[in-house]
Motif scaffolding. Structure first.
Motif, PDB file in Angstrom:
ATOM      1  N   UNK A   1       0.692  -0.924   0.124  1.00 34.99           N
ATOM      2  CA  UNK A   1       0.238  -0.054  -0.032  1.00 34.99           C
ATOM      3  C   UNK A   1       0.689   1.242  -0.024  1.00 34.99           C
ATOM      4  N   UNK A   2       1.222   1.680  -1.213  1.00 27.72           N
ATOM      5  CA  UNK A   2       2.359   2.847  -1.243  1.00 27.72           C
ATOM      6  C   UNK A   2       1.869   3.365  -2.623  1.00 27.72           C
ATOM      7  N   UNK A   3       1.917   4.870  -2.559  1.00 27.97           N
ATOM      8  CA  UNK A   3       1.505   5.441  -3.719  1.00 27.97           C
ATOM      9  C   UNK A   3       2.379   5.610  -5.023  1.00 27.97           C
ATOM     10  N   UNK A   4       3.583   5.410  -4.503  1.00 29.67           N
ATOM     11  CA  UNK A   4       4.657   5.605  -5.519  1.00 29.67           C
ATOM     12  C   UNK A   4       5.531   6.637  -5.675  1.00 29.67           C
ATOM     13  N   UNK A   5       6.565   6.742  -6.358  1.00 30.81           N
ATOM     14  CA  UNK A   5       7.655   7.921  -6.245  1.00 30.81           C
ATOM     15  C   UNK A   5       7.435   8.419  -7.712  1.00 30.81           C
ATOM     16  N   UNK A   6       6.981   9.477  -7.863  1.00 26.43           N
ATOM     17  CA  UNK A   6       6.727  10.153  -9.440  1.00 26.43           C
ATOM     18  C   UNK A   6       8.023  10.387 -10.060  1.00 26.43           C
TER      19      UNK A   6
END
Length: 168
Positions: free
Chosen positions: A147-152
């Motif tokens: 559950x991690x949004x990510x690194x853009x």
């Protein structure tokens, strides 16, 4: 007490009050319109939108960013991963340990219960596969329990992978 005349007076007074308010609004808008409302703007404030028409700066590809990756800068990005992962071999947390993750088989840490979604990513955690997964885990491996949004930012991802690789 309430006869027809009282009700008529009440309705008439409400309609009269509404009429006075509407006429007052009409008079105020006629009085307070600036004389030069249709004139062109006297000065412009630079908001930087004109630069949007300029040629866009080409974004680095992951390969280019990884060539110039800075492991020290990646240590700052590591703070986002530290809550769930560890860099020490054999120490699983909420997520598996990441010591030696670069070029390691996917879902190969003993003692960690992986979701089956990681099979979509590939067979080995190559820097390219890690980049894709870190950018958006939910899009890279649908159904993952991570559950991690990510690194853009591509450079942040490259720096993070270089840091993890340097600590292994």
């Amino acid at each position: 007490m309430f006869d027809t005349m009282v009700i008529t007076k009440t309705v008439a007074s409400l309609c009269g009050a509404l009429l006075v308010l509407l006429l007052g609004q009409w008079a105020a808008s006629a009085l307070y319109v600036p004389r030069n409302a249709d004139a062109p703007q006297a000065y412009a404030i630079d908001t930087g939108e004109e630069d949007m028409d300029a040629e866009p700066v080409a974004e680095l590809t992951f390969e280019e960013a990884f060539e110039v990756a800075d492991a020290d800068a990646g240590s700052q990005v590591w703070g986002q991963c530290r809550a769930c992962h560890a860099l020490e071999a054999g120490r699983n947390g909420v997520g598996p340990y990441l010591h030696g993750v670069v070029d390691r088989d996917i879902a190969s840490v003993d003692g960690f219960n992986y979701s089956g979604a990681l099979a979509q990513v590939g067979e080995v955690w190559s820097p390219e596969n890690l980049n894709t997964f870190i950018e958006s885990p939910a899009n890279s491996a649908e159904g993952t329990s991570m559950n991690f949004r990510g690194i853009g930012d591509v450079q942040d991802r490259a720096n993070l992978i270089a840091y993890i690789q340097s600590q292994s």
